[in-house]
Each structure stands twice: as C-alpha cells, then as structure tokens.
Motif scaffolding. Structure first.
Motif: not given
Lengths: 229, 301
Positions: A5, A30-31, A81, B84
């Motif tokens: 990831a 991250w997203g 994370q 992600r």
C-alpha cells in the motif's frame, strides 16, 4: 511479493485541484476523497476513502453514541497506515523530525474542538514504539468555520493571521517537520501552517502528509469551481 | 534539499509518471492486455514506472495530458494498482489491468449493488422494452446500473437509469477522450460530468493504430466491466455477440451471471443453455435477481 500500500505524491496532475499549493510543496496523500454534495445533491459516499474520512471527522457531539466506535476505528486505521508508510526508526534517529498536526478550525475551548489528528499521532507513536516528537503547537481562534462547511473559504493569509504558535514548543528546532492533516482541499491551510512554522523554525524542511486529497469530479468544470469545493 | 522522502517505506505513486509508463508499455508493438498482465505478474509488486525509463514515461505522460486537454478534458482520474483507491476486485480478472482512467465521480465504482446490464447493439423492440423494465426495477431497489455505452441495450440501460434518477457507470472500450458510437457523444459527456466513465484503453496506442485493430479493446472492456461489478445481466444477445465475452468473464471471476428468460426461448441461439449449465441464473422476473442480492448490505456507517 504483494503490491504494498503506497502513498501518493501531489504532483502536476493533482496540484491543479489544490490551487493554493505552491509548486515546490512536497505533499503526500493516501486516498482520494470525492465530494458528493455537488453531484446532483445525491449522497454518494461509498468508497473506503470517503467512508474513512466521514468516520475520522465524525463530530465530537457523537461521543457516547454507538457510531463513535467508527471514529476510533478510523483514527486507528489512519495511524496504522502512516506507521507502515515511513521508516520511522531511521527517520527519528537521523532527522529529529517533528510531527505537527494541522489544528481544527475551532478554538481549543470549544466543546466541539476535535483533537483527532493529535490522537492519531499518539496512536502512531505507540504503534512504532518510538518517542516521536509530536508538537501540537498550532491553534486557530475559531473565527473561521471548518472550510468544507463555509460558504466562502478563508484565504491562506486570513488563516495565517488567525493562527497562533504555542511558544512552549518553540525551543528546539527540529531537523524536519511532517505536517499532518486529514484532507487536502485548496491547500490554504497547508500554506498558512507552513508559513507560521517557517517563522519559528526558519530553513527547516516541511513535508505535508494527508489522509486524503479532495478531487473535483466534473472533468469539464472551470477551475474556479475549486474555490467553492 | 528535503531528504525525508528517502524514509518512505515504499516508492510513492506519482500518477503522472505512472500513467506515462503505462502508456509507454502499451506503445510497444507486442503489447496486449494479456502480455502486460504477464509482465506485471512476473514483476510482482512493481509499478509501471519500475519497468520504464522515467524520461520516456514523462514524455508519454506529456503527450497524453496535452491530448486530453485538446479534447476539452480538464480533469481526469487514474486508479493505479498499489494506490488506496485501486479496486482490488480488478485482480479477479484473468488478465488484470494495472491502471484505469476515469471521468466523473469515482464513488459510483464503490456504490452498493453494482450490476452490469448488457446485450446486443441491434436490440429488438421487445429487448429494448425488457431493458427499460429491468433497469427501472433495479434502480427502484437501489442498484447501480453499469454498461458499456454501446448502441442498443447499453444505451437504453444508461438512459433509463438516468431518467429514473438512478446511478450509472459506463465502462467504455475507447480511451476516455474518444466517443463510440458518435451519436452517444452527449450521453457520454453527461455520464462523465454527472456519473462515472471508466476506461482501461491506452490513448497513445489507440491513436496510433487502425480502427479494426482497436475493436479488440471492446472484449477487454467487457472483462473489466465484469470485474468491477457484482453481477452481469444479459438482456439479449446473438450467438456470436461480444456480450458473451462478459458472460464467460463473469463466471471465471466468480461473479453472478443472469440471463433473461426470453433468451432461453429463442431457438436460434444455444448459449443460454450452455451458460446455465455453467452456473448462470435464469431471470423470469426481477425478483430472481433481487433474491441473489438479499444478503448484500451497504457498508455505510
């Protein structure tokens, strides 16, 4: 080997969605969070990233209700994370890095002041088992409501003017600073915060670390629309 | 110089470089969906940029971004394996794609009860009526209607979903910058700005080769559409229809495959019985679909 990831870089493709962010800013996320308030008024909030952000930012007046557990889980998930994203032991030993949360817009006296990012960093410290240098050193007065709720967004200058630095954290200059925030929207908060930090710690390099960046779904929309998102 | 990035546990994703590398890999004459899948299978954990010189990747990215811009696309998204938001269910495909382009709201790709409604381009009047009836019922039950933006069943599926106030996704067999068929230009623009359009098709390779070669992207698109959805429903299809690629993919990927009853009554085709033997579910009424989704739940908290 499984695909790890990975964090994502705010590069040329992404920066146009965050127009206050200067070209030299080094930021990772991250997203990708998709706003749904602007998609025909329908509550499209389905993706793991949107769900995570919704839970992470769950308002403090939900404390004590059954759904509060999702906020705690989201804080833990984000901490896990970030714990796995960086080589903390090496970075801690070699760089004297300080971890700095971008403060919520509300004042610290407000009962709805949400220390979620500081709690996440405390959790991160436990996970990596290191005495990381967390400096919860910045505060807003509460004059500017949370930006995603406000009709007109405050500018970086307005946010900068509203920021105070807690001088108790100003003694030792860190070797580098990681600034943590949950959402990268226009980049105004990041610009204001890094400007304030650079006054206290001139010349210390800064990296932005976001849980998610806000994307703009309409491929044909004018760039000015970003200001309203 | 900021040295902190050296302490990242894994190489971060630079979307622009990754899409350039992906496009560069696709520009190689021997590339195909299968060959690229094999390449990444033999280089596990690799990003496209791990396999391509960065300057070449940047050049390809520049070309793509400029081309999209010339087509009026100001913003587009990508989903890269390792990020992600890359949908892990794409890995259920036999030859999974490492990268997707998209326009619009990605949330729909993660919405509950995503079902592909597909079928022939030359749909009969009865087939068109069945498509409308089916989609209306599915929208009533909060399904997301996924289709391929082709003529016939696909177009009716999208437009009916929109008319009913539902959610819809197009998984197209051209790059996000192209429209096929041309008469769906307005519909595609509507889907891109208000819903979601997804494509795995590399723009530079597509532009460089002739249409009769590019048609091979359509069956590849069908496999990805199946992977992105929980089930495929075939409304109407001939014996050699491309729709049957999706039927096979759905079963290969462990997805539910539904076939409308009317197909079983057509003496000119044998595929319905063949797929029923392999596990496809016969649909006499919409409840036959709903029953299979009864256990699904919305993860919203």
């Amino acid at each position: 080997m499984m695909m790890p990831a990975r964090l994502q870089l705010v590069g040329d493709l992404e920066r146009r969605d965050h127009f206050h962010l200067p070209e030299h800013a080094q930021c990772y996320f991250w997203g990708e969070y998709t706003p749904y308030e602007h998609t025909q008024g329908k509550k499209w909030n389905f993706s793991p990233t949107n769900q995570l952000i919704a839970n992470f930012k769950k308002k403090m007046d939900r404390r004590g209700f059954p759904d509060w557990q999702y906020k705690i889980q989201a804080i833990q998930r984000v901490a896990r994370q970030f714990a796995s994203s960086w080589k903390w032991a090496e970075m801690h030993a070699q760089n004297r890095v300080a971890l700095i949360p971008v403060p919520p817009s509300k004042s610290r006296e407000d009962p709805l002041f949400d220390p979620r990012m500081t709690e996440m960093l405390a959790r991160l410290t436990t996970l990596v088992d290191l005495p990381l240098d967390i400096r919860d050193c910045l505060s807003f007065s509460g004059r500017h409501a949370a930006s995603h709720e406000a009709a007109a967004r405050p500018t970086p200058d307005e946010l900068y003017e509203d920021l105070t630095f807690d001088l108790r954290y100003g003694d030792r200059a860190p070797g580098a600073m990681l600034v943590f925030d949950d959402m990268l929207t226009t980049g105004a908060h990041y610009v204001a915060v890094t400007r304030k930090l650079s006054e206290q710690f001139p010349g210390v390099p800064v990296i932005g670390q976001f849980v998610a960046r806000r994307i703009v779904p309409d491929p044909f929309a004018d760039f000015e629309i970003e200001d309203a998102l | 110089m900021n040295s902190l990035p050296a302490f990242l546990e894994n190489k971060p994703i630079n979307a622009r470089v990754e899409l350039g590398a992906y496009e560069y890999l696709w520009k190689q004459p021997s590339s195909s969906t299968k060959r690229l899948a094999e390449l990444f299978q033999s280089n596990p954990g690799s990003l496209p940029s791990d396999l391509v010189d960065e300057d070449l990747a940047q050049q390809a990215a520049d070309e793509v971004v400029e081309y999209f811009s010339s087509c009026g696309i100001r913003r587009f998204g990508v989903r890269i394996n390792g990020a992600r938001d890359y949908p892990s269910r794409l890995r259920d495909a036999v030859d999974p794609v490492e990268m997707l382009y998209f326009l619009g709201s990605w949330e729909l790709a993660e919405s509950p009860r995503r079902v592909a409604v597909v079928g022939t381009r030359k749909v009969s009047d009865a087939g068109a009526a069945r498509t409308r009836k089916l989609v209306r019922a599915l929208v009533d039950f909060d399904f997301t209607i996924v289709s391929g933006l082709a003529q016939g069943v696909d177009t009716i599926a999208h437009t009916t979903a929109i008319e009913c106030g539902g959610r819809t996704i197009a998984v197209i067999g051209t790059p996000i910058s192209e429209v096929y068929p041309k008469e769906n230009m307005e519909l595609q623009r509507c889907l891109a700005s208000k819903y979601l359009v997804v494509s795995q098709v590399p723009v530079l390779r597509y532009k460089a080769q002739r249409p009769h070669v590019n048609r091979f992207f359509f069956p590849e698109r069908n496999k990805t559409m199946s992977a992105l959805t929980e089930a495929t429903i075939i409304v109407e299809a001939g014996e050699t229809s491309g729709t049957l690629t999706q039927a096979r993919a759905a079963l290969d990927q462990g997805r539910k495959l539904f076939i409308l009853e009317s197909n079983f009554r057509n003496p000119a085709i044998t595929w319905p019985a063949k797929f029923e033997k392999l596990g496809a579910i016969r649909v006499r009424e919409v409840e036959d679909v709903l029953r299979e989704f009864a256990c699904s739940s919305n993860s919203t908290q």
